[in-house]
Design an enzyme around this catalytic site. Structure first.
Site, PDB file in Angstrom:
ATOM      1  N   CYS A   1      12.447  -4.588  -2.173  1.00 52.63           N
ATOM      2  CA  CYS A   1      11.222  -5.382  -2.175  1.00 52.63           C
ATOM      3  C   CYS A   1      11.408  -6.532  -1.194  1.00 52.63           C
ATOM      4  O   CYS A   1      12.019  -7.548  -1.535  1.00 52.63           O
ATOM      5  CB  CYS A   1      10.932  -5.924  -3.582  1.00 52.63           C
ATOM      6  SG  CYS A   1       9.366  -6.808  -3.691  1.00 52.63           S
TER       7      CYS A   1
ATOM      8  N   CYS B   1       4.536  -2.566  -5.831  1.00 52.78           N
ATOM      9  CA  CYS B   1       5.217  -3.690  -5.185  1.00 52.78           C
ATOM     10  C   CYS B   1       5.140  -4.966  -6.017  1.00 52.78           C
ATOM     11  O   CYS B   1       4.241  -5.801  -5.825  1.00 52.78           O
ATOM     12  CB  CYS B   1       4.643  -3.939  -3.800  1.00 52.78           C
ATOM     13  SG  CYS B   1       5.582  -5.190  -2.897  1.00 52.78           S
TER      14      CYS B   1
END
Length: 458
Positions: free
Chosen positions: A399, A210
């Site tokens: 994201c 991430c």
């Protein structure tokens, strides 16, 4: 979503002034994706045979096991993973900001395993791709016909001098890339808001889980202090090893605006070399290109609150097996050498790899895994049938960058770094932070992960 969880979500919404009708409207839109995916999954089947071994029981491994089990008439699947718990890792940021409680993000691993597959609760120490066998710590060698390589990522805490996993939180040095670390971060964030001082947030030089997480905790810390009325007591700074804050052009302008509006300076091309937790100092290295040479300039910054991102890589056994890239940007950290579209290994065609360990040029997120799984599963079945893999992954990843308590900049993109919206967000303006994306992030994605994705339905 289980009935009791749905009721809990409804009550939480009503406390915030969100009526049930609006909730179900959003839920229905999000649910269309899952329903369509489920229908497609059930429509496919194969009588291909072969012993499949899956290394890793995270998002990619369990989702692959569930898909393969539903698509193969007579599946022979062994999954190797030592974990007691399955973590919804995107929730670590929300633990660190006080939105989730620690128990909100995990379930027993045994409750997440698909039925009728063989789970070996053990760690892999080696892979021999020539002889088609895996070596485990306690169960010896296990042979396979086809291998699914999904062991996730290795967090190399020791590559930050002065830091170990066990010292997280000492000297106010925190990291959300760990379940315990996220909890310590939340405690530290609250204390930092009371005492004030200098906050430093860092990215790292390797690919990592991430890519938006360091940005999220930075912006949430800033907003938390505003909510507490203590923003004037803290000075926040963001340091990244990259040459730009974000490399997806569609979203970068707004993200830069947010940092400017919040008065959080951005420092580019800077690596963390070490942390002196006793003196509360970060040792940095500025990297600049002068002509044909790189110039490295060390410098030190004091801090009162530090959130750092550790370097990450493929697990050691993956590198030692020679399964990683041998050249290019993805070689140094051992990311698995797969075709970026088919997810089939370039040297060993009976191996597919996906998830965080895969050496592909996209972000390492659970949203990316969700798109990779059906493609990898179908291509593996094609290989089992003696056919060429034809399914192609376009590099989709998402994201959700949490910009404050209530808004998310939902960054969705592909290999070409083009913006690629999913329904229903294609009907909104994704270049701006959205309240609806906050609802998706906080309320929908976790149950979708546990009850949809891990069951092979989403």
């Amino acid at each position: 979503m289980m009935k009791h969880e749905l009721e809990d979500q409804l009550k939480a919404f009503e406390k915030k002034g969100i009526d049930r009708r609006h909730f179900f409207k959003l839920m229905a839109m999000a649910g269309l994706l899952t329903a369509a995916s489920t229908q497609k999954a059930k429509a496919f089947s194969s009588n291909a045979k072969g012993k499949i071994v899956i290394i890793g029981g995270g998002a990619a491994g369990i989702s692959m096991a569930a898909r393969l089990k539903s698509w193969l008439d007579k599946p022979d699947i062994t999954l190797i993973d030592p974990s007691d718990r399955q973590f919804y890792q995107p929730g670590f940021t929300l633990i660190a900001s006080g939105v989730y409680q620690p128990n909100d993000v995990w379930k027993k691993q045994e409750d997440c395993m698909p039925s009728d597959i063989k789970w070996i609760k053990d760690s892999v120490t080696a892979v021999d791709p020539v002889w088609n066998q895996v070596t485990t710590q306690n169960n010896g060698k296990i042979a396979y016909d086809f291998l699914v390589l999904t062991p996730g990522i290795q967090t190399n805490w020791e590559k930050v001098e002065g830091i170990t996993h066990d010292t997280l939180g000492q000297g106010n040095a925190y990291s959300i890339y760990d379940f315990e670390g996220a909890q310590k971060t939340w405690k530290g964030l609250q204390e930092f808001s009371k005492t004030g001082g200098r906050g430093i947030f860092t990215d790292t030089y390797t690919k990592h889980k991430c890519g938006g997480a360091p940005k999220k905790i930075c912006l949430l810390t800033e907003h938390y202090n505003r909510k507490q009325g203590t923003r004037d007591k803290v000075d926040l700074n963001y340091y990244t090893a990259s040459k730009e804050l974000y490399d997806i052009p569609y979203f970068t302008p707004r993200l830069l605006e947010i940092y400017k509006e919040r008065n959080v300076p951005i420092n580019l091309n800077v690596r963390v070399k070490g942390v002196d937790t006793s003196a509360k100092q970060v040792h940095f290295e500025k990297i600049e290109t002068v002509g044909d040479q790189k110039v490295y300039t060390p410098f030190v910054e004091d801090y009162d609150f530090l959130h750092f991102t550790p370097p990450m890589s493929a697990p050691d056994f993956v590198k030692e097996a020679g399964l990683g890239w041998t050249e290019g940007k993805l070689a140094a950290d051992g990311w698995v050498m797969v075709d970026k579209e088919t997810l089939v290994h370039k040297t060993y065609p009976n191996i597919v790899s996906l998830g965080d360990v895969a050496g592909i040029p996209t972000s390492k997120t659970s949203a990316a895994v969700r798109k990779q799984v059906p493609i990898a599963a179908k291509n593996l079945i094609s290989l089992m049938e003696g056919k060429e893999p034809v399914e192609k992954y376009d590099g989709y990843a998402a994201c959700p960058i949490v910009t404050d308590y209530g808004h998310v900049l939902l960054c969705e993109f592909n290999y070409k770094k083009e913006q690629e919206s999913s329904f229903p967000f294609s009907m909104m303006n994704p270049s701006k932070e959205l309240w609806a994306a906050w609802l998706l992030k906080v309320y929908f994605l976790k149950p979708m992960y546990f009850y949809g994705m891990l069951n092979g339905w989403a």
